[in-house]
Write a protein that holds these residues in place. Structure first.
Motif, mmCIF file in Angstrom:
data_model
loop_
_atom_site.group_PDB
_atom_site.id
_atom_site.type_symbol
_atom_site.label_atom_id
_atom_site.label_comp_id
_atom_site.label_asym_id
_atom_site.label_seq_id
_atom_site.Cartn_x
_atom_site.Cartn_y
_atom_site.Cartn_z
ATOM 1 N N ALA A 156 0.852 -1.187 0.000
ATOM 2 C CA ALA A 156 0.000 0.000 0.000
ATOM 3 C C ALA A 156 0.885 1.233 0.000
ATOM 4 C CB ALA A 156 -0.919 0.011 1.224
ATOM 5 N N TYR A 157 0.582 2.158 -0.897
ATOM 6 C CA TYR A 157 1.393 3.371 -0.951
ATOM 7 C C TYR A 157 0.514 4.562 -1.315
ATOM 8 C CZ TYR A 157 1.432 2.337 -5.983
ATOM 9 O OH TYR A 157 1.065 2.052 -7.278
ATOM 10 N N ALA A 158 1.069 5.744 -1.149
ATOM 11 C CA ALA A 158 0.337 6.979 -1.423
ATOM 12 C C ALA A 158 1.277 7.949 -2.106
ATOM 13 C CB ALA A 158 -0.224 7.584 -0.132
ATOM 14 N N ARG A 159 0.691 8.921 -2.789
ATOM 15 C CA ARG A 159 1.458 9.977 -3.435
ATOM 16 C C ARG A 159 1.706 11.100 -2.438
ATOM 17 N NH1 ARG A 159 3.932 8.385 -8.115
ATOM 18 N NH2 ARG A 159 2.548 6.994 -9.258
ATOM 19 N N GLN A 160 2.965 11.427 -2.258
ATOM 20 C CA GLN A 160 3.334 12.503 -1.340
ATOM 21 C C GLN A 160 4.353 13.398 -2.034
ATOM 22 O OE1 GLN A 160 4.727 10.743 2.301
ATOM 23 N NE2 GLN A 160 2.732 9.892 2.854
ATOM 24 N N GLY A 161 3.914 14.619 -2.346
ATOM 25 C CA GLY A 161 4.816 15.559 -3.007
ATOM 26 C C GLY A 161 5.267 15.102 -4.376
ATOM 27 N N GLY A 162 4.368 14.431 -5.121
ATOM 28 C CA GLY A 162 4.723 13.951 -6.445
ATOM 29 C C GLY A 162 5.507 12.663 -6.451
ATOM 30 N N VAL B 241 5.791 4.377 0.155
ATOM 31 C CA VAL B 241 5.269 3.095 0.639
ATOM 32 C C VAL B 241 4.762 3.273 2.062
ATOM 33 C CG1 VAL B 241 5.838 0.716 1.199
ATOM 34 C CG2 VAL B 241 6.781 1.764 -0.861
ATOM 35 N N LEU B 242 3.533 2.826 2.322
ATOM 36 C CA LEU B 242 2.926 2.950 3.640
ATOM 37 C C LEU B 242 3.069 1.673 4.462
ATOM 38 C CD1 LEU B 242 -0.378 4.811 2.685
ATOM 39 C CD2 LEU B 242 1.766 5.797 3.510
ATOM 40 N N ALA B 243 2.822 0.522 3.849
ATOM 41 C CA ALA B 243 2.871 -0.738 4.591
ATOM 42 C C ALA B 243 2.903 -1.898 3.611
ATOM 43 C CB ALA B 243 1.667 -0.863 5.530
ATOM 44 N N HIS B 244 3.362 -3.038 4.128
ATOM 45 C CA HIS B 244 3.396 -4.276 3.354
ATOM 46 C C HIS B 244 2.475 -5.290 4.021
ATOM 47 C CE1 HIS B 244 6.812 -2.936 0.927
ATOM 48 N NE2 HIS B 244 7.327 -2.471 2.056
ATOM 49 N N GLY B 245 1.735 -6.044 3.199
ATOM 50 C CA GLY B 245 0.813 -7.034 3.736
ATOM 51 C C GLY B 245 0.688 -8.232 2.820
ATOM 52 N N VAL B 246 -0.324 -9.053 3.086
ATOM 53 C CA VAL B 246 -0.571 -10.260 2.294
ATOM 54 C C VAL B 246 -2.051 -10.319 1.948
ATOM 55 C CG1 VAL B 246 1.350 -11.597 3.227
ATOM 56 C CG2 VAL B 246 -0.854 -11.638 4.391
ATOM 57 N N LEU B 247 -2.330 -10.906 0.787
ATOM 58 C CA LEU B 247 -3.711 -11.099 0.367
ATOM 59 C C LEU B 247 -4.333 -12.220 1.187
ATOM 60 C CD1 LEU B 247 -5.873 -10.240 -1.728
ATOM 61 C CD2 LEU B 247 -5.043 -12.095 -3.168
ATOM 62 N N THR B 248 -5.524 -11.983 1.732
ATOM 63 C CA THR B 248 -6.158 -12.973 2.607
ATOM 64 C C THR B 248 -7.490 -13.486 2.083
ATOM 65 O OG1 THR B 248 -7.171 -11.178 3.891
ATOM 66 C CG2 THR B 248 -5.063 -12.049 4.683
ATOM 67 N N VAL B 249 -8.262 -12.658 1.375
ATOM 68 C CA VAL B 249 -9.615 -13.052 1.001
ATOM 69 C C VAL B 249 -9.907 -12.632 -0.438
ATOM 70 C CG1 VAL B 249 -12.082 -12.830 1.517
ATOM 71 C CG2 VAL B 249 -10.424 -12.797 3.382
ATOM 72 N N LEU B 250 -10.521 -13.570 -1.210
ATOM 73 C CA LEU B 250 -11.156 -13.252 -2.489
ATOM 74 C C LEU B 250 -12.657 -13.354 -2.285
ATOM 75 C CD1 LEU B 250 -9.061 -15.334 -5.066
ATOM 76 C CD2 LEU B 250 -8.797 -12.940 -4.488
ATOM 77 N N ASP B 251 -13.377 -12.331 -2.706
ATOM 78 C CA ASP B 251 -14.830 -12.383 -2.560
ATOM 79 C C ASP B 251 -15.387 -13.543 -3.381
ATOM 80 O OD1 ASP B 251 -17.310 -11.743 -1.712
ATOM 81 O OD2 ASP B 251 -17.469 -9.837 -2.769
ATOM 82 N N ASN B 252 -16.556 -14.043 -2.976
ATOM 83 C CA ASN B 252 -17.127 -15.214 -3.651
ATOM 84 C C ASN B 252 -18.034 -14.861 -4.811
ATOM 85 O OD1 ASN B 252 -19.168 -14.121 -2.157
ATOM 86 N ND2 ASN B 252 -19.730 -15.987 -1.093
ATOM 87 N N VAL B 253 -18.198 -13.582 -5.122
ATOM 88 C CA VAL B 253 -19.000 -13.158 -6.267
ATOM 89 C C VAL B 253 -18.291 -12.018 -6.979
ATOM 90 C CG1 VAL B 253 -21.229 -13.861 -5.302
ATOM 91 C CG2 VAL B 253 -20.357 -11.561 -4.843
ATOM 92 N N ILE B 254 -18.623 -11.865 -8.253
ATOM 93 C CA ILE B 254 -18.133 -10.737 -9.056
ATOM 94 C C ILE B 254 -19.241 -9.704 -9.156
ATOM 95 C CG2 ILE B 254 -17.411 -10.019 -11.369
ATOM 96 C CD1 ILE B 254 -15.964 -12.671 -11.635
ATOM 97 N N ASN B 255 -18.898 -8.463 -8.932
ATOM 98 C CA ASN B 255 -19.870 -7.374 -9.023
ATOM 99 C C ASN B 255 -20.348 -7.245 -10.463
ATOM 100 O OD1 ASN B 255 -21.176 -4.817 -9.172
ATOM 101 N ND2 ASN B 255 -20.072 -4.153 -7.344
ATOM 102 N N GLN B 256 -21.627 -7.531 -10.701
ATOM 103 C CA GLN B 256 -22.144 -7.527 -12.067
ATOM 104 C C GLN B 256 -22.215 -6.135 -12.664
ATOM 105 O OE1 GLN B 256 -25.877 -9.642 -12.056
ATOM 106 N NE2 GLN B 256 -24.921 -11.635 -11.731
ATOM 107 N N SER B 257 -22.393 -5.128 -11.832
ATOM 108 C CA SER B 257 -22.507 -3.765 -12.355
ATOM 109 C C SER B 257 -21.161 -3.193 -12.785
ATOM 110 C CB SER B 257 -23.147 -2.849 -11.310
ATOM 111 O OG SER B 257 -22.338 -2.801 -10.133
ATOM 112 N N THR B 258 -20.072 -3.650 -12.168
ATOM 113 C CA THR B 258 -18.746 -3.116 -12.507
ATOM 114 C C THR B 258 -17.833 -4.150 -13.145
ATOM 115 O OG1 THR B 258 -17.891 -3.642 -10.287
ATOM 116 C CG2 THR B 258 -18.886 -1.466 -10.609
ATOM 117 N N GLY B 259 -18.179 -5.438 -13.057
ATOM 118 C CA GLY B 259 -17.320 -6.476 -13.612
ATOM 119 C C GLY B 259 -16.007 -6.625 -12.871
ATOM 120 N N THR B 260 -16.037 -6.362 -11.577
ATOM 121 C CA THR B 260 -14.812 -6.429 -10.767
ATOM 122 C C THR B 260 -14.998 -7.408 -9.612
ATOM 123 O OG1 THR B 260 -15.537 -4.547 -9.403
ATOM 124 C CG2 THR B 260 -14.148 -4.071 -11.318
#
Length: 395
Positions: free
Chosen positions: A238-244, A248-267
């Motif tokens: 996770a990172y953010a833009r600071q002064g152009g 880097v803010l923090a490091h992590g790991v992926l834990t969960v995938l949602d069980n459905v896909i959003n039909q309105s956005t395809g995501t």
């Protein structure tokens, strides 16, 4: 025609012929060629490229609890500092306990009374059982006494439940933290009457170490993410833009995938967990998330700014050296030097990000491509390569 007219006509024809001869014999003027276009170039080269996916993420607390009173009464004291970290079980606030102490005392007295009645009923039943053995009383009297004992036993059990309820309500006069976390802004001040229906409760406690970040990816990325997640843990940054610049803010790991896909956005929504030791992530904040799924090794890459889009697809301007042939009517001069020109080469692309693009076909390693100044180019245009920029580091 008179002799004078014939002479004038001859002179005009002769003068015209002289002009034509002069024009024909006059050497042709050569227009100077346009100057070469200044450009900057880079070489196509092999590299190990981390395949990463980027998305906008929303920071979410690991746990969130709204502390709401379980009973009704005046809140007499607040025992925490707003915005501080509290441990599970820590005292947060107090409600006037006197009505609930009185209710407990009343329940205890009622239970003592009914226990005494039950003891009397049991002693009476014992005497009746001795008397019936000598046939001094009837069986009906013994049966009635047994029913009385059972009734008194049920009343005592009911009293036990009332005592437990009274003790529980009395314990609710001390409002404690249900989880370890950081408190928010106090919603109700001491002196107010609070109840289980108090809107928004007294305070909200959130756990932010660890913390979650929710983000979405196009459904086209789902197969690759699933394959990578099945093979190994997926690192998330996770990172953010600071002064152009990207911080880097923090490091992590992926834990969960949602069980459905959003039909309105395809995501597809994903959740990553961060230890958040420096508290750089805060609930409700938006951050940019980078998910590394794999590393493509020995891939041919060029800077992404070198890739251009044409009517027939992506292409790059590649640099080549051209030596013009001298005209057959004159010998080669030293001025006929090699010049640099560009050629548009169609390419097939692989993974691309803001910095580098993988080239599947169309280029060879070592070929030079235009990365700056390409908007003025056309196939065959002459170029002049500008020197590389030198960056100066500042202490």
């Amino acid at each position: 025609m008179s002799r004078g007219k014939r002479l004038s006509l001859v002179l005009v024809i002769a003068l015209g012929a002289l002009v034509i001869v002069r024009l024909v014999d006059q050497p042709k003027k050569h227009h100077p060629a346009p100057p070469p276009i200044p450009v900057r170039v880079a070489r196509a080269e092999y590299a190990n490229i981390p395949i990463t996916l980027h998305a906008l993420g929303l920071v979410q607390a690991y746990r969130t609890v709204t502390v709401t009173p379980m009973i009704t009464g005046p809140m007499t004291a607040v025992d925490f500092r707003q915005g501080s970290v509290v441990q599970r079980g820590a005292l947060l606030a107090r409600i006037d306990p006197r009505p609930y102490q009185a209710a407990l005392a009343q329940a205890l007295a009622k239970r003592a009374q009914d226990r005494a009645l039950l003891a009397v009923a049991r002693d009476t039943l014992k005497r009746y059982q001795l008397l019936i053995a000598h046939h001094y009383i009837s069986a009906e009297i013994v049966a009635e006494q047994k029913a009385t004992v059972a009734e008194d036993r049920a009343i005592v059990a009911q009293d036990d439940a009332l005592v437990t309820t009274a003790r529980t309500n009395l314990s609710y006069t001390r409002i404690t933290a249900p989880i370890t976390g950081r408190t928010g802004i106090l919603a109700v001040n001491a002196g107010n009457i609070v109840s289980p229906n108090t809107p928004g409760g007294i305070v909200t406690i959130t756990t932010i170490q660890p913390i979650y970040v929710l983000f979405s990816l196009p459904q086209q990325n789902l197969p690759e993410v699933r394959r990578a997640l099945h093979a190994h843990a997926l690192n998330v940054t996770a990172y953010a833009r600071q002064g152009g610049r990207r911080a880097v803010l923090a490091h992590g790991v992926l834990t969960v995938l949602d069980n459905v896909i959003n039909q309105s956005t395809g995501t597809l929504t994903l959740k990553a967990r961060f230890k958040n030791p420096a508290l750089a992530l805060w609930p409700g904040a938006f951050v940019t998330v980078r998910l590394k799924v794999r590393t493509e090794r020995h891939a041919l890459v060029v800077p992404s700014v070198a890739v251009r889009q044409g009517p027939e697809g992506p292409f790059v301007y590649a640099v080549h050296t051209h030596t013009p042939k001298p005209p057959a009517t004159r010998p080669t001069k030293s001025a006929d030097k090699a010049v640099l020109q560009v050629t548009d080469i169609p390419v097939r692309l692989g993974f691309a990000d803001q910095r580098l693009t993988v080239i599947r076909s169309g280029l060879r390693a070592g070929m030079r491509v235009v990365v700056l100044g390409g908007s003025r180019l056309h196939p065959g245009a002459r170029i002049r390569i500008l020197p590389k920029r030198h960056t100066t580091s500042h202490a």
